[in-house]
Motif scaffolding. Structure first.
Motif, PDB file in Angstrom:
ATOM      1  N   THR A   1     -10.828  12.379  -7.800  1.00 55.68           N
ATOM      2  CA  THR A   1     -11.651  13.450  -8.368  1.00 55.68           C
ATOM      3  C   THR A   1     -11.928  13.235  -9.858  1.00 55.68           C
ATOM      4  O   THR A   1     -12.389  14.151 -10.534  1.00 55.68           O
TER       5      THR A   1
ATOM      6  N   ASP B   1     -12.927  18.393  -5.881  1.00 52.95           N
ATOM      7  CA  ASP B   1     -11.996  19.211  -6.670  1.00 52.95           C
ATOM      8  C   ASP B   1     -12.165  20.699  -6.356  1.00 52.95           C
ATOM      9  O   ASP B   1     -11.180  21.448  -6.308  1.00 52.95           O
ATOM     10  N   ARG B   2     -13.401  21.133  -6.144  1.00 60.68           N
ATOM     11  CA  ARG B   2     -13.640  22.543  -5.798  1.00 60.68           C
ATOM     12  C   ARG B   2     -12.958  22.891  -4.477  1.00 60.68           C
ATOM     13  O   ARG B   2     -12.380  23.982  -4.334  1.00 60.68           O
TER      14      ARG B   2
ATOM     15  N   ALA C   1     -16.531  16.268  -8.225  1.00 58.14           N
ATOM     16  CA  ALA C   1     -16.441  17.686  -8.560  1.00 58.14           C
ATOM     17  C   ALA C   1     -16.384  18.546  -7.298  1.00 58.14           C
ATOM     18  O   ALA C   1     -15.663  19.547  -7.237  1.00 58.14           O
TER      19      ALA C   1
END
Length: 214
Positions: free
Chosen positions: A40, A12-13, A9
């Protein structure tokens, strides 16, 4: 401790904050976009090489990569409670399982380079064929970033096994091959830390070899 899903996560951010699609990132990271999508997904931890390329492609400065590497190492730890494994060590096989979880995902070569301890010695510890010396093993577990609680649990496990060895003349060992279901994990790939598949090196001609101290 960060887990695989949380690490995914976070990756991905970073991509979204960089305003990049997976296809755009693939051009920068030099990995295919399906490969980066898997990184991801949160189902499998990407290799550090993939994670580093992903982060670099998103514009993460080089001086921040060591911070991300530490997060990756934390995510690579076995999700089970390693201290709990160590507290329940009854024989060398149990100790090897706990040490393999603690050292994962480093290869034997990487552990040798990091600690100066010969890989054959480390492999014997992880396979449960040799009782480690307390100080030498503490050097290894400190090198892989063990917490104070984990280091203490390792020392206590070694003391228990050493006491049993002094009482019986050899450290406790398991006579039958380990059922991976008993410890709740798949057999460790011998290319990484852990025992060789199907290994039962301590059993020869139906007799147990005494486990030497390292």
């Amino acid at each position: 401790m960060e887990d695989v899903a949380a690490f995914a996560a976070a990756l991905d951010r970073v991509r979204r904050q960089a305003g990049l699609s997976y296809r755009q990132l693939a051009d920068r990271a030099h990995y295919s976009h399906p490969h980066l999508i898997r990184a991801t997904s949160g189902k499998h931890l990407p290799t550090w090489e993939v994670a580093a390329a992903y982060l670099t492609g998103c514009g993460v400065p080089t001086d921040l990569l060591p911070v991300w590497h530490r997060r990756w190492q934390q995510a690579s730890r076995d999700p089970r409670d390693i201290v709990g494994l160590l507290e329940n060590v009854q024989d060398l096989e149990d100790l090897g399982v706990a040490l393999a979880a603690l050292a994962r995902p480093r290869s034997l070569r990487a552990l040798e380079q990091q600690t100066g301890i010969p890989r054959a010695t480390i492999q014997a510890w992880l396979q449960g064929t040799r009782l480690p010396g307390r100080d030498r093993l503490d050097h290894l577990v400190r090198s892989v970033g063990a917490t104070p609680a984990e280091r203490s649990a390792v020392a206590n496990a070694i003391d228990r096994l050493a006491t049993a060895r002094d009482r019986t003349g050899r450290a406790p060992v398991t006579s039958a091959p380990v059922n991976s279901a008993r410890v709740g994990r798949a057999p460790v790939n011998s290319a990484r830390v852990g025992r060789a598949p199907g290994s039962s090196a301590r059993v020869r001609s139906g007799r147990l070899r005494p486990a030497p101290a390292a």
